[in-house]
Design an enzyme around this catalytic site. Structure first.
Site, PDB file in Angstrom:
ATOM      1  N   ASP A  72       0.858  -1.189   0.000  1.00 46.21           N
ATOM      2  CA  ASP A  72       0.000   0.000   0.000  1.00 46.21           C
ATOM      3  C   ASP A  72       0.892   1.237   0.000  1.00 46.21           C
ATOM      4  O   ASP A  72       1.700   1.429   0.922  1.00 46.21           O
ATOM      5  CB  ASP A  72      -0.895  -0.017   1.245  1.00 46.21           C
ATOM      6  CG  ASP A  72      -2.005   1.019   1.182  1.00 46.21           C
ATOM      7  OD1 ASP A  72      -2.161   1.654   0.120  1.00 46.21           O
ATOM      8  OD2 ASP A  72      -2.712   1.187   2.195  1.00 46.21           O
ATOM      9  N   ASP A 122      -3.182   2.473  -5.997  1.00 51.95           N
ATOM     10  CA  ASP A 122      -2.026   2.589  -5.113  1.00 51.95           C
ATOM     11  C   ASP A 122      -1.829   1.386  -4.198  1.00 51.95           C
ATOM     12  O   ASP A 122      -1.128   1.484  -3.197  1.00 51.95           O
ATOM     13  CB  ASP A 122      -2.142   3.857  -4.262  1.00 51.95           C
ATOM     14  CG  ASP A 122      -3.352   3.848  -3.338  1.00 51.95           C
ATOM     15  OD1 ASP A 122      -4.246   3.002  -3.545  1.00 51.95           O
ATOM     16  OD2 ASP A 122      -3.406   4.680  -2.417  1.00 51.95           O
ATOM     17  N   GLU A 123      -2.421   0.259  -4.528  1.00 54.61           N
ATOM     18  CA  GLU A 123      -2.212  -0.931  -3.709  1.00 54.61           C
ATOM     19  C   GLU A 123      -2.317  -2.190  -4.563  1.00 54.61           C
ATOM     20  O   GLU A 123      -2.989  -2.203  -5.591  1.00 54.61           O
ATOM     21  CB  GLU A 123      -3.205  -0.989  -2.543  1.00 54.61           C
ATOM     22  CG  GLU A 123      -4.653  -0.982  -2.951  1.00 54.61           C
ATOM     23  CD  GLU A 123      -5.594  -1.045  -1.756  1.00 54.61           C
ATOM     24  OE1 GLU A 123      -5.284  -1.758  -0.777  1.00 54.61           O
ATOM     25  OE2 GLU A 123      -6.647  -0.391  -1.804  1.00 54.61           O
TER      26      GLU A 123
END
Length: 409
Positions: free
Chosen positions: A6, A99-100
């Site tokens: 993350d 974003d992960e």
């Protein structure tokens, strides 16, 4: 073991990296007065600012905050670099959002050394390809536990949960820490006297399923550390859409139509880039009182032509009575086919009178040719290199994602 990576305050961190003047300052991604916070830097989070918070609330909590409109293209560029870098370590990488991502680390220790060393190498590689951004990584036997673990030592942290440690880790956790358990579910469980996972384990799967349906069964499994979901590298996209919230509510249909054209441009270009076409066009409207409605139309033939998407959305808007001013408008396409449709030409089935939906096949062919030319020019000279004349008077919406393309999986 499964890893969950993350990025730390991703959007805000990108802005601070690209603009050194923002480093160490409370940066909040979101502008205007009507939108919501996309991301807040850690300097802003100490004031209580968090994602999905209304901008007006964030301004009240952090008046010294620096509010920045988001740059989705820049974030997407770095996201692609991150996912590519993860692919250097394992073929089993599943992007969970921009974003992960999840990564299946099974067997990788034989190639990269102990798990701690593997994670350190991944974090170093992510920093290299992004220009210095940090991430937090959680490692656990199953996906949902890996996601929880990645949040334990943020920012720039690592937390490894071994199989023999699962119960000791899970039992004292508040149920709200389980992915998928939102505020409403937390309240419902509290009514049963359930605050921690240990208390949740007292209930049978039959009871929880009877009360919460299929999610009740999943809740029981989560409480016992069970998550059979594998890391899936590719999931088919089910829809693509674009929407924006306006600085001021409006009943101006001419303006709303122009916004639909802007959305159709973005959605159509994204569909063509991914070689997708869809049959169902959906109009989304949110009114001043926050009431939201959608209207859809399914075409006989799939399309990714900007003008066809736009015209269908415009027709849906024309049929809609605007009982109140409009706060948000969106346009989406779903019902995908993997390859763009080839509309029938005169002389083939359907004849000169048109395709199965009554459209002129020659006109559809011209639209495809025009879209291809525009896509080529924009790819070579930039997004703003050429624009349809009807968009010249387009007004600017105020959310950081305004007009951005959203993929749903």
């Amino acid at each position: 073991m499964i890893l969950h990576l993350d990025m730390d305050a991703f959007f805000a961190a990108v802005e601070q990296m690209d603009n050194p003047e923002l480093r160490g300052k409370p940066v909040i991604i979101g502008g205007g007065l009507r939108g919501v916070v996309s991301t807040a830097s850690y300097e802003a989070r100490v004031f209580g600012v968090h994602s999905a918070m209304p901008i007006v609330t964030a301004r009240r909590l952090c008046p010294q905050g620096i509010f920045v409109h988001g740059r989705r293209r820049r974030y997407a560029e770095l996201s692609r670099a991150i996912m590519t870098a993860l692919g250097d370590f394992s073929p089993l990488v599943e992007p969970a959002s921009i974003d992960e991502a999840y990564l299946d680390a099974t067997g990788l220790t034989r190639l990269f050394g102990p798990l701690e060393e593997l994670i350190a190498r991944i974090k170093t590689r992510v920093a290299e390809v992004t220009g210095g951004l940090t991430c937090s990584v959680g490692a656990a036997p199953v996906k949902f536990l890996a996601k929880i673990c990645s949040d334990v030592n943020k920012p720039d942290g690592v937390f490894i949960l071994r199989p023999e440690e699962v119960d000791a880790f899970l039992l004292p956790l508040e149920v709200g820490r389980l992915p998928g358990v939102g505020r409403r579910m937390v309240g419902s469980l509290r009514d049963l006297g359930i605050v921690t996972v240990a208390q949740l384990r007292r209930y049978s799967p039959e009871f929880l399923e009877g009360r919460y349906g299929k999610w009740g069964r999943a809740l029981y499994e989560r409480a016992h550390g069970i998550d059979p979901r594998p890391v899936t590298p590719e999931r088919p996209v089910k829809s693509e859409s674009a929407e924006c919230t306006f600085e001021r509510d409006t009943r101006d249909r001419e303006f709303l139509v122009r916004m639909l054209l802007a959305h159709a441009e973005r959605v159509g270009a994204s569909l063509r880039r991914h070689q997708l076409s869809g049959r169902t066009i959906t109009l989304k409207v949110k009114f001043a009182d926050f009431r939201q409605i959608t209207r859809s139309r399914t075409l006989p033939e799939a399309t990714n032509a900007t003008e066809t998407i736009f015209e269908t959305g415009r027709d849906l808007l024309r049929e809609l009575r605007l009982a109140q001013p409009v706060r948000l408008i969106g346009l989406g396409v779903s019902g995908f086919e993997e390859n763009p449709v080839q509309f029938l030409l005169p002389g083939l089935a359907g004849g000169a009178a048109g395709g199965r939906d009554g459209r002129d096949p020659q006109r559809e062919a011209r639209r495809r040719k025009l879209d291809q030319a525009l896509d080529t020019l924009r790819g070579r000279f930039g997004k703003e290199a050429v624009q349809r004349g009807r968009l010249f008077r387009q007004e600017k919406a105020d959310t950081p994602e305004a007009g951005g393309v959203t993929k749903k999986k």
